[in-house]
Design a protein around this motif. Structure first.
Motif, PDB file in Angstrom:
ATOM      1  N   GLY A 140      76.592 106.736  84.658  1.00 39.61           N
ATOM      2  CA  GLY A 140      77.757 107.610  84.688  1.00 39.61           C
ATOM      3  C   GLY A 140      77.603 108.897  83.906  1.00 39.61           C
ATOM      4  N   ALA A 141      76.455 109.086  83.252  1.00 38.68           N
ATOM      5  CA  ALA A 141      76.289 110.236  82.356  1.00 38.68           C
ATOM      6  C   ALA A 141      76.099 111.554  83.094  1.00 38.68           C
ATOM      7  N   THR A 142      75.411 111.534  84.242  1.00 38.07           N
ATOM      8  CA  THR A 142      75.122 112.764  84.976  1.00 38.07           C
ATOM      9  C   THR A 142      75.230 112.534  86.482  1.00 38.07           C
ATOM     10  N   THR A 143      75.422 113.621  87.192  1.00 40.47           N
ATOM     11  CA  THR A 143      75.470 113.555  88.653  1.00 40.47           C
ATOM     12  C   THR A 143      74.131 113.100  89.214  1.00 40.47           C
ATOM     13  N   PHE A 144      73.027 113.552  88.620  1.00 45.34           N
ATOM     14  CA  PHE A 144      71.695 113.167  89.085  1.00 45.34           C
ATOM     15  C   PHE A 144      71.525 111.654  89.062  1.00 45.34           C
ATOM     16  N   ARG A 145      71.930 111.029  87.975  1.00 44.63           N
ATOM     17  CA  ARG A 145      71.816 109.576  87.881  1.00 44.63           C
ATOM     18  C   ARG A 145      72.707 108.876  88.912  1.00 44.63           C
ATOM     19  N   GLN A 146      73.904 109.371  89.078  1.00 48.59           N
ATOM     20  CA  GLN A 146      74.819 108.764  90.033  1.00 48.59           C
ATOM     21  C   GLN A 146      74.253 108.825  91.459  1.00 48.59           C
ATOM     22  N   LEU A 147      73.738 109.986  91.832  1.00 46.52           N
ATOM     23  CA  LEU A 147      73.182 110.141  93.172  1.00 46.52           C
ATOM     24  C   LEU A 147      71.922 109.307  93.347  1.00 46.52           C
ATOM     25  N   ALA A 148      71.113 109.222  92.294  1.00 46.85           N
ATOM     26  CA  ALA A 148      69.877 108.436  92.362  1.00 46.85           C
ATOM     27  C   ALA A 148      70.179 106.960  92.565  1.00 46.85           C
ATOM     28  N   VAL A 149      71.139 106.433  91.800  1.00 47.54           N
ATOM     29  CA  VAL A 149      71.489 105.020  91.935  1.00 47.54           C
ATOM     30  C   VAL A 149      72.107 104.753  93.305  1.00 47.54           C
ATOM     31  N   ALA A 150      72.931 105.676  93.777  1.00 49.66           N
ATOM     32  CA  ALA A 150      73.505 105.512  95.115  1.00 49.66           C
ATOM     33  C   ALA A 150      72.403 105.453  96.172  1.00 49.66           C
ATOM     34  N   LYS A 151      71.382 106.261  96.005  1.00 48.01           N
ATOM     35  CA  LYS A 151      70.253 106.277  96.946  1.00 48.01           C
ATOM     36  C   LYS A 151      69.470 104.964  96.877  1.00 48.01           C
ATOM     37  N   ILE A 152      69.221 104.492  95.660  1.00 47.31           N
ATOM     38  CA  ILE A 152      68.511 103.219  95.490  1.00 47.31           C
ATOM     39  C   ILE A 152      69.288 102.084  96.148  1.00 47.31           C
ATOM     40  N   LEU A 153      70.593 102.022  95.887  1.00 49.06           N
ATOM     41  CA  LEU A 153      71.411 100.942  96.434  1.00 49.06           C
ATOM     42  C   LEU A 153      71.534 101.031  97.948  1.00 49.06           C
ATOM     43  N   LYS A 154      71.409 102.216  98.491  1.00 47.96           N
ATOM     44  CA  LYS A 154      71.475 102.387  99.943  1.00 47.96           C
ATOM     45  C   LYS A 154      70.178 101.963 100.619  1.00 47.96           C
ATOM     46  N   GLU A 155      69.033 102.244  99.965  1.00 47.94           N
ATOM     47  CA  GLU A 155      67.738 102.051 100.613  1.00 47.94           C
ATOM     48  C   GLU A 155      67.009 100.774 100.199  1.00 47.94           C
ATOM     49  N   VAL A 156      67.424 100.167  99.097  1.00 52.64           N
ATOM     50  CA  VAL A 156      66.734  98.972  98.596  1.00 52.64           C
ATOM     51  C   VAL A 156      67.734  97.818  98.491  1.00 52.64           C
ATOM     52  N   ASP A 157      67.307  96.647  98.922  1.00 45.75           N
ATOM     53  CA  ASP A 157      68.118  95.443  98.786  1.00 45.75           C
ATOM     54  C   ASP A 157      67.936  94.907  97.368  1.00 45.75           C
ATOM     55  N   ILE A 158      68.968  95.078  96.548  1.00 49.41           N
ATOM     56  CA  ILE A 158      68.931  94.678  95.144  1.00 49.41           C
ATOM     57  C   ILE A 158      69.475  93.262  95.002  1.00 49.41           C
ATOM     58  N   GLN A 159      68.741  92.404  94.306  1.00 47.13           N
ATOM     59  CA  GLN A 159      69.214  91.034  94.096  1.00 47.13           C
ATOM     60  C   GLN A 159      70.125  90.916  92.877  1.00 47.13           C
ATOM     61  N   LEU A 160      69.910  91.782  91.879  1.00 46.10           N
ATOM     62  CA  LEU A 160      70.699  91.710  90.648  1.00 46.10           C
ATOM     63  C   LEU A 160      70.883  93.088  90.048  1.00 46.10           C
ATOM     64  N   ILE A 161      72.121  93.398  89.676  1.00 46.54           N
ATOM     65  CA  ILE A 161      72.429  94.578  88.867  1.00 46.54           C
ATOM     66  C   ILE A 161      72.785  94.081  87.475  1.00 46.54           C
ATOM     67  N   ARG A 162      72.047  94.538  86.458  1.00 46.35           N
ATOM     68  CA  ARG A 162      72.337  94.178  85.072  1.00 46.35           C
ATOM     69  C   ARG A 162      72.804  95.442  84.369  1.00 46.35           C
ATOM     70  N   CYS A 163      74.046  95.451  83.906  1.00 45.48           N
ATOM     71  CA  CYS A 163      74.636  96.681  83.394  1.00 45.48           C
ATOM     72  C   CYS A 163      75.578  96.397  82.237  1.00 45.48           C
ATOM     73  N   ASN A 164      76.056  97.475  81.600  1.00 45.28           N
ATOM     74  CA  ASN A 164      77.109  97.345  80.602  1.00 45.28           C
ATOM     75  C   ASN A 164      78.431  97.771  81.252  1.00 45.28           C
ATOM     76  N   PRO A 165      79.564  97.610  80.584  1.00 44.11           N
ATOM     77  CA  PRO A 165      80.843  97.942  81.217  1.00 44.11           C
ATOM     78  C   PRO A 165      80.948  99.377  81.712  1.00 44.11           C
ATOM     79  N   GLY A 166      80.415 100.340  80.953  1.00 44.90           N
ATOM     80  CA  GLY A 166      80.478 101.726  81.388  1.00 44.90           C
ATOM     81  C   GLY A 166      79.705 101.968  82.669  1.00 44.90           C
ATOM     82  N   GLU A 167      78.543 101.342  82.779  1.00 47.33           N
ATOM     83  CA  GLU A 167      77.731 101.474  83.995  1.00 47.33           C
ATOM     84  C   GLU A 167      78.402 100.799  85.182  1.00 47.33           C
ATOM     85  N   LEU A 168      79.020  99.647  84.925  1.00 48.93           N
ATOM     86  CA  LEU A 168      79.775  98.966  85.971  1.00 48.93           C
ATOM     87  C   LEU A 168      80.899  99.856  86.479  1.00 48.93           C
ATOM     88  N   ALA A 169      81.616 100.478  85.558  1.00 47.72           N
ATOM     89  CA  ALA A 169      82.723 101.355  85.938  1.00 47.72           C
ATOM     90  C   ALA A 169      82.237 102.492  86.837  1.00 47.72           C
TER      91      ALA A 169
END
Length: 253
Positions: free
Chosen positions: A92-121
């Motif tokens: 959530g810190a930058t637009t670049f990170r947000q877009l990158a994670v969105a791209k990863i989640l769109k193109e890769v089948d992720i089995q587990l997301i391990r995050c903290n509450p802020g990242e979950l939000a």
């Protein structure tokens, strides 16, 4: 205990992770009997992940080159049914990170997301005041939002904090314990993500295995913090991971 099962299996965990925590992550995996490999060159990640038991994608020091490597390795892992763990550090810190994670989640089948509450939000689009790569502050029903994210991306979600929450969208576990010192040194969350990747390489029910891993890790924090010395805390974490995985410390879940 899952950590002892990891030692028995000795899985190779391919980590495309951040340079702040790479050494600690590698030593932590070695401490539990796993085999780490830190490879992020785009020309070799497909070959490397092909011989691995699990893949960790950690965006802590993300750049455009490593993003390409993450997606390339992730797609290859999917082809070979190799589990992929995403640690969306500071998403959530930058637009670049947000877009990158969105791209990863769109193109890769992720089995587990391990995050903290802020990242979950951030993943769920919930208003949150991020603080760099730290969790930050905000109000959110972690249980409900984690279940929504798990269902949306058809994956397991672990949200770590004072109490950890694990869900696949249906099954769920809360894991209490641990120590605040885990939040005051670099790399303990990133190491947990790598250990969770090793856990997904095991046979059996992933939810049950991950529950045991989280319980083990809380116990590691409890024991490692007994002397309350921040400078030696990381060393103590490695020592206790090694001890528990070898059965040198006896305790009950």
């Amino acid at each position: 205990m899952t950590l002892s099962k990891i030692r028995e299996k000795n899985p190779l965990v391919h980590c495309i992770t951040n340079y702040v925590v790479a050494n600690f992550t590698a030593n932590g995996l070695l401490a539990i009997g796993a085999s780490p490999v830190m490879a992020d060159e785009v020309e070799e990640v497909e070959e490397m992940v092909s011989i691995a038991s699990a893949l960790l994608i950690n965006i802590g020091t993300l750049n455009t080159r490593t993003l390409e490597s993450m997606i390339k390795a992730g797609k290859k892992a999917n082809e070979l049914n190799i589990p992929v763990v995403l640690d969306p550090v500071g998403v959530g810190a930058t637009t670049f990170r947000q877009l990158a994670v969105a791209k990863i989640l769109k193109e890769v089948d992720i089995q587990l997301i391990r995050c903290n509450p802020g990242e979950l939000a951030s993943l769920a689009g919930v208003t949150w005041q991020a603080k760099g790569v730290d969790s930050g502050e905000g109000e959110m029903d972690v249980q409900t939002v984690a279940q929504q994210v798990a269902s949306k991306f058809d994956c397991l979600v672990i949200v770590t904090g004072e109490s950890d929450y694990l869900t696949n969208g249906e099954k769920e576990h809360w894991i209490s314990g641990g120590h605040v010192l885990m939040t005051q040194v670099t790399g303990t969350g990133c190491l947990l993500s790598a250990i969770c990747a090793a856990t997904l390489a095991l046979e059996g029910d992933p939810v049950s295995n991950l529950f045991e891993t989280l319980t083990d890790y809380k116990r590691v924090a409890d024991i490692a913090s007994e002397h309350l010395l921040l400078g030696s805390f990381q060393e103590n974490v490695l020592n206790e991971l090694h001890s528990i995985s070898r059965g040198a410390v006896e305790w009950t879940l």
